[in-house]
Write an enzyme that holds these catalytic residues in place. Structure first.
Site, PDB file in Angstrom:
ATOM      1  CG  HIS A  82      -1.873  -1.039   1.426  1.00  0.00           C
ATOM      2  ND1 HIS A  82      -2.037  -1.712   2.615  1.00  0.00           N
ATOM      3  CD2 HIS A  82      -2.776  -1.579   0.566  1.00  0.00           C
ATOM      4  CE1 HIS A  82      -2.996  -2.609   2.493  1.00  0.00           C
ATOM      5  NE2 HIS A  82      -3.454  -2.563   1.259  1.00  0.00           N
ATOM      6  CE  LYS A 100     -11.711  -6.628   3.538  1.00  0.00           C
ATOM      7  NZ  LYS A 100     -10.640  -6.901   2.616  1.00  0.00           N
ATOM      8  NE  ARG A 115      -3.079  -7.551  -4.077  1.00  0.00           N
ATOM      9  CZ  ARG A 115      -3.805  -7.494  -2.982  1.00  0.00           C
ATOM     10  NH1 ARG A 115      -3.249  -7.698  -1.814  1.00  0.00           N
ATOM     11  NH2 ARG A 115      -5.100  -7.258  -3.043  1.00  0.00           N
ATOM     12  CB  SER A 146      -4.365  -6.576   4.824  1.00  0.00           C
ATOM     13  OG  SER A 146      -3.947  -5.321   4.370  1.00  0.00           O
TER      14      SER A 146
HETATM   15  P1  ADP Z   1      -5.444  -5.961   0.946  1.00  0.00           P
HETATM   16  O1  ADP Z   1      -5.904  -6.594  -0.353  1.00  0.00           O
HETATM   17  O2  ADP Z   1      -3.974  -6.043   1.161  1.00  0.00           O
HETATM   18  O3  ADP Z   1      -6.275  -6.395   2.120  1.00  0.00           O
HETATM   19  P2  ADP Z   1      -6.945  -3.476   0.615  1.00  0.00           P
HETATM   20  O4  ADP Z   1      -8.234  -4.156   0.347  1.00  0.00           O
HETATM   21  O5  ADP Z   1      -6.882  -2.536   1.735  1.00  0.00           O
HETATM   22  O6  ADP Z   1      -5.685  -4.433   0.801  1.00  0.00           O
HETATM   23  O7  ADP Z   1      -6.466  -2.795  -0.743  1.00  0.00           O
HETATM   24  C1  ADP Z   1      -6.470  -1.433  -1.033  1.00  0.00           C
HETATM   25  C2  ADP Z   1      -5.889  -1.226  -2.407  1.00  0.00           C
HETATM   26  O8  ADP Z   1      -4.497  -1.559  -2.385  1.00  0.00           O
HETATM   27  C3  ADP Z   1      -6.490  -2.077  -3.529  1.00  0.00           C
HETATM   28  O9  ADP Z   1      -6.498  -1.294  -4.710  1.00  0.00           O
HETATM   29  C4  ADP Z   1      -5.505  -3.223  -3.646  1.00  0.00           C
HETATM   30  O10 ADP Z   1      -5.542  -3.795  -4.931  1.00  0.00           O
HETATM   31  C5  ADP Z   1      -4.208  -2.476  -3.400  1.00  0.00           C
HETATM   32  N1  ADP Z   1      -3.138  -3.371  -2.941  1.00  0.00           N
HETATM   33  C6  ADP Z   1      -3.181  -4.222  -1.904  1.00  0.00           C
HETATM   34  N2  ADP Z   1      -2.020  -4.892  -1.773  1.00  0.00           N
HETATM   35  C7  ADP Z   1      -1.216  -4.448  -2.762  1.00  0.00           C
HETATM   36  C8  ADP Z   1       0.127  -4.773  -3.184  1.00  0.00           C
HETATM   37  N3  ADP Z   1       0.835  -5.705  -2.541  1.00  0.00           N
HETATM   38  N4  ADP Z   1       0.639  -4.115  -4.252  1.00  0.00           N
HETATM   39  C9  ADP Z   1      -0.116  -3.200  -4.896  1.00  0.00           C
HETATM   40  N5  ADP Z   1      -1.377  -2.855  -4.566  1.00  0.00           N
HETATM   41  C10 ADP Z   1      -1.931  -3.470  -3.517  1.00  0.00           C
END
Ligand code: ADP
Length: 170
Positions: free
Chosen positions: A22, A46, A95, A133
């Site tokens: 992030h 969730k 990703r 996460s």
């Molecule tokens: P996670 O999937 O890690 O629980 P979130 O739902 O909070 O994270 O994701 C928020 C944003 O960050 C989304 O657009 C998600 O695709 C992006 N994101 C999450 N992990 C990564 C990563 N490792 N690299 C790039 N973008 C990411």
């Protein structure tokens, strides 16, 4: 379209908790857009490990001193929040294959709801391609180290949570 360096971009997510994948997107988005608002979704279905207040506070700590980056909690539709903060762009990280279908669906729906707002995708940096996460929570709950994968204060907080969970189960 406004000049990019004067434009506001919204980077929404649950950030439960924020990790370095992030952080990488926040920094890269800020290089393109003048103002990046990190939107912490509070009405997600969730169950989260951290409360909305904690998720916001960990992000604020991790981005303290980053000019042009703000962290705000929001509930309701992402496009409504984007409009409220004056963002014409929603930034999402992508990703490996796992994000594509979901993000395509969300981008299409958001475009339908608010045609003036564009979703812009940034490809993950390879070192974070498999970071999520969910994985961070799982590894730390079982006592594994997530050092170097999350900001240091988040790592400390995760260790605290894991320690108190182990005490309770004893
Ligand atoms: P996670 O999937 O890690 O629980 P979130 O739902 O909070 O994270 O994701 C928020 C944003 O960050 C989304 O657009 C998600 O695709 C992006 N994101 C999450 N992990 C990564 C990563 N490792 N690299 C790039 N973008 C990411």
């Amino acid at each position: 379209m406004a000049r990019l360096d004067r434009a506001t971009a919204l980077y929404p997510g649950s950030f439960d908790p924020v990790h370095n994948g992030h952080m990488d997107i926040i920094l890269r988005a800020r290089r393109v857009f003048g103002r990046v608002v990190v939107g912490v979704a509070t009405n997600i279905e969730k169950r989260t490990m951290f409360s909305a207040e904690e998720r916001v506070s960990m992000l604020r700590g991790a981005t303290a001193g980053y000019r042009g980056v703000e962290v705000q909690a929001f509930d309701g539709l992402t496009v409504d929040f984007a409009r409220r903060i004056g963002a014409r762009v929603i930034v999402k990280g992508l990703r490996a294959m796992m994000d594509f279908e979901f993000e395509l669906k969300m981008a299409a729906m958001n475009k339908r709801l608010e045609p003036d707002i564009e979703t812009v995708f940034m490809m993950t940096s390879p070192e974070y391609a498999y970071l999520s996460s969910t994985l961070i929570r799982e590894v730390s709950q079982f006592g594994g180290s997530v050092a170097g994968l999350v900001p240091p204060a988040v790592e400390r907080r995760l260790r605290q949570v894991a320690r108190s969970a182990r005490k309770v189960s004893r």
